[in-house]
Design a protein around this motif. Structure first.
Motif, short mmCIF file in Angstrom:
data_model
loop_
_atom_site.label_atom_id
_atom_site.label_comp_id
_atom_site.label_asym_id
_atom_site.label_seq_id
_atom_site.Cartn_x
_atom_site.Cartn_y
_atom_site.Cartn_z
N ILE A 186 34.69 43.13 46.14
CA ILE A 186 35.30 42.21 47.09
C ILE A 186 35.95 41.04 46.35
O ILE A 186 35.31 40.39 45.52
CB ILE A 186 34.26 41.67 48.10
N HIS A 187 37.21 40.80 46.63
CA HIS A 187 37.92 39.63 46.14
C HIS A 187 38.37 38.83 47.37
O HIS A 187 38.15 39.25 48.50
CB HIS A 187 39.14 40.02 45.31
N SER A 188 39.01 37.69 47.13
CA SER A 188 39.54 36.92 48.25
C SER A 188 40.86 36.28 47.83
O SER A 188 40.92 35.60 46.81
CB SER A 188 38.52 35.86 48.68
N PHE B 172 44.64 31.87 44.00
CA PHE B 172 43.28 32.01 43.47
C PHE B 172 42.57 33.23 44.04
O PHE B 172 42.87 33.67 45.14
CB PHE B 172 42.41 30.79 43.85
N CYS B 173 41.57 33.72 43.28
CA CYS B 173 40.58 34.60 43.87
C CYS B 173 39.44 33.68 44.31
O CYS B 173 38.96 32.88 43.52
CB CYS B 173 40.05 35.63 42.88
N ALA B 174 39.06 33.76 45.57
CA ALA B 174 38.10 32.80 46.11
C ALA B 174 36.76 33.47 46.45
O ALA B 174 36.02 33.01 47.30
CB ALA B 174 38.68 32.11 47.33
N GLU B 175 36.47 34.60 45.80
CA GLU B 175 35.20 35.28 46.05
C GLU B 175 34.68 35.70 44.69
O GLU B 175 35.38 36.40 43.95
CB GLU B 175 35.47 36.50 46.94
N TYR B 176 33.45 35.30 44.37
CA TYR B 176 32.93 35.64 43.04
C TYR B 176 32.92 37.16 42.85
O TYR B 176 32.30 37.88 43.63
CB TYR B 176 31.52 35.07 42.86
N SER C 96 35.03 37.54 34.91
CA SER C 96 36.28 36.81 34.77
C SER C 96 36.87 36.37 36.11
O SER C 96 38.08 36.21 36.23
CB SER C 96 37.30 37.64 34.00
N HIS C 97 35.99 36.20 37.10
CA HIS C 97 36.45 35.74 38.41
C HIS C 97 37.32 34.49 38.30
O HIS C 97 38.37 34.38 38.92
CB HIS C 97 35.24 35.48 39.31
N SER C 98 36.87 33.55 37.46
CA SER C 98 37.59 32.28 37.36
C SER C 98 38.96 32.46 36.72
O SER C 98 39.82 31.59 36.83
CB SER C 98 36.77 31.27 36.55
N GLY C 99 39.17 33.58 36.04
CA GLY C 99 40.47 33.83 35.43
C GLY C 99 41.40 34.62 36.33
O GLY C 99 42.53 34.92 35.98
N MET C 100 40.92 34.96 37.53
CA MET C 100 41.72 35.78 38.45
C MET C 100 42.62 34.87 39.27
O MET C 100 42.45 34.72 40.48
CB MET C 100 40.78 36.61 39.34
N VAL C 101 43.53 34.22 38.56
CA VAL C 101 44.40 33.23 39.21
C VAL C 101 45.85 33.62 38.92
O VAL C 101 46.14 34.42 38.05
CB VAL C 101 44.14 31.82 38.67
CU1 CUA Z 1 38.44 38.53 42.20
CU2 CUA Z 1 36.96 36.65 42.23
#
Ligand code: CUA
Length: 324
Positions: free
Chosen positions: A150-152, A185-189, A193-198
């Motif tokens: 799941i991403h956001s 942004f990706c707003a779902e952990y 590398s979630h924080s890099g999913m921008v």
């Molecule tokens: Cu994709 Cu957080």
């Protein structure tokens, strides 16, 4: 790129840019709530201080408690806040439903979330990663799914955010009102590398967008790529008039009758399920024989095959490249 554009991307002001029609409406609700809260907070504090001073110790004032019926006063402080609450609810619900319902004439763009990047594809076949180019003043509908977890998908300047889920499609829409570059942004952990999913959203003048779409090598449209996949996987050996599988021409968004007599609409969701898990909903009168294509197609490719199937039905819901 002007320095003003860079600034919208690199700074984090108290409020993100207000760059879509929806953003203005969402902010109106937000500031409306803030104004109402501020008014009552102020009213309460002013009265509190006034009475604290007036009835402070040692002051010669009337302190007799009268046992009176305060019905009218009590009704007032019940009914007025009730009406205010209903008004806020009605207003916010209207904004919410409007923002959840994409207008019919939207330009459809496809988004696939993947650890850890956003893959975007435009109907004419142009792909981009972690960037989304859109024309200003045009309704854009994002049809989104995930290749893994799941991403956001979150664009603060447009005030839109929607979960992107594996195994199903979600959508959201916006109409950009300001040329520029905005955060994505990706707003779902979603893992390491979630924080890099921008990435960034680039809002362009319609003509610039047209030019951008035509850049580089000639692209196959999504439907044309889908047609190639369809042929490569030999879908047409079964899916043809009188074949072992249902003919797919004219199928998209039509009602089909299933084994057992139920009806289902052959929308994007159903067609994807039938590619990944063919046994789930068999059309009445056909054998249970289609294999799954789960391991042979990525979500991007499933999107392309669906675009092709849609184009066999006159391509409704397929966005053209026109900027109108
Ligand atoms: Cu994709 Cu957080």
């Amino acid at each position: 790129m002007t320095s003003a554009k860079v600034n919208t991307m690199s700074s984090f002001p108290l409020f993100p840019d207000q760059a879509s029609v929806g953003a203005q409406r969402v902010d109106a609700v937000y500031f409306g709530l803030l104004a109402i809260s501020a008014f009552f907070a102020l009213l309460i504090f002013v009265l509190l201080i006034y009475f604290a001073l007036k009835y402070r110790a040692g002051r010669n004032v009337d302190r007799v408690i009268r046992r009176t019926d305060y019905l009218k006063l009590e009704m007032t402080w019940i009914i007025i806040p009730l009406l205010i609450s209903f008004a806020i609810f009605g207003w916010a619900a209207k904004v919410y439903f409007d923002l959840r319902t994409p207008p019919e004439d939207a330009l459809e763009i496809y988004v696939v979330g993947k650890q850890w990047m956003w893959k975007v594809q435009h109907p004419n076949g142009v792909r981009e990663n972690n960037e989304l180019h859109v024309p200003i003043g045009r309704t854009v509908k994002l049809t989104m799914t995930s290749q893994d977890v799941i991403h956001s998908f979150f664009i603060p300047a447009f005030r839109i955010k929607q979960d992107v889920l594996p195994g199903r499609y979600t959508s959201q829409w916006f109409k950009a009102t300001k040329v520029g570059e905005y955060h994505l942004f990706c707003a779902e952990y979603c893992g390491t590398s979630h924080s890099g999913m921008v990435g960034k959203v680039v809002v362009m003048e319609p003509l610039d967008y047209e030019r951008w779409l035509l850049q580089g090598v000639a692209q196959e449209s999504m439907a044309a790529s889908g047609e190639l996949l369809y042929a490569r996987l030999s879908c047409n050996t079964c899916h043809k008039p009188g074949g072992r599988g249902p003919d797919l021409a004219g199928l998209f968004n039509r009602q089909v009758k299933l084994e057992g007599g139920d009806f289902v609409t052959a929308d994007r969701e159903y067609i994807r399920e039938s590619i990944i898990n063919p046994m789930a909903k068999i059309v009445q009168g056909y054998p249970r024989m289609m294999p799954t294509y789960r391991t042979q197609l990525t979500e991007d490719q499933v999107n392309e095959v669906i675009e092709y199937i849609k184009s066999m039905s006159g391509g409704q819901e397929t966005a053209s490249r026109s900027t109108k």
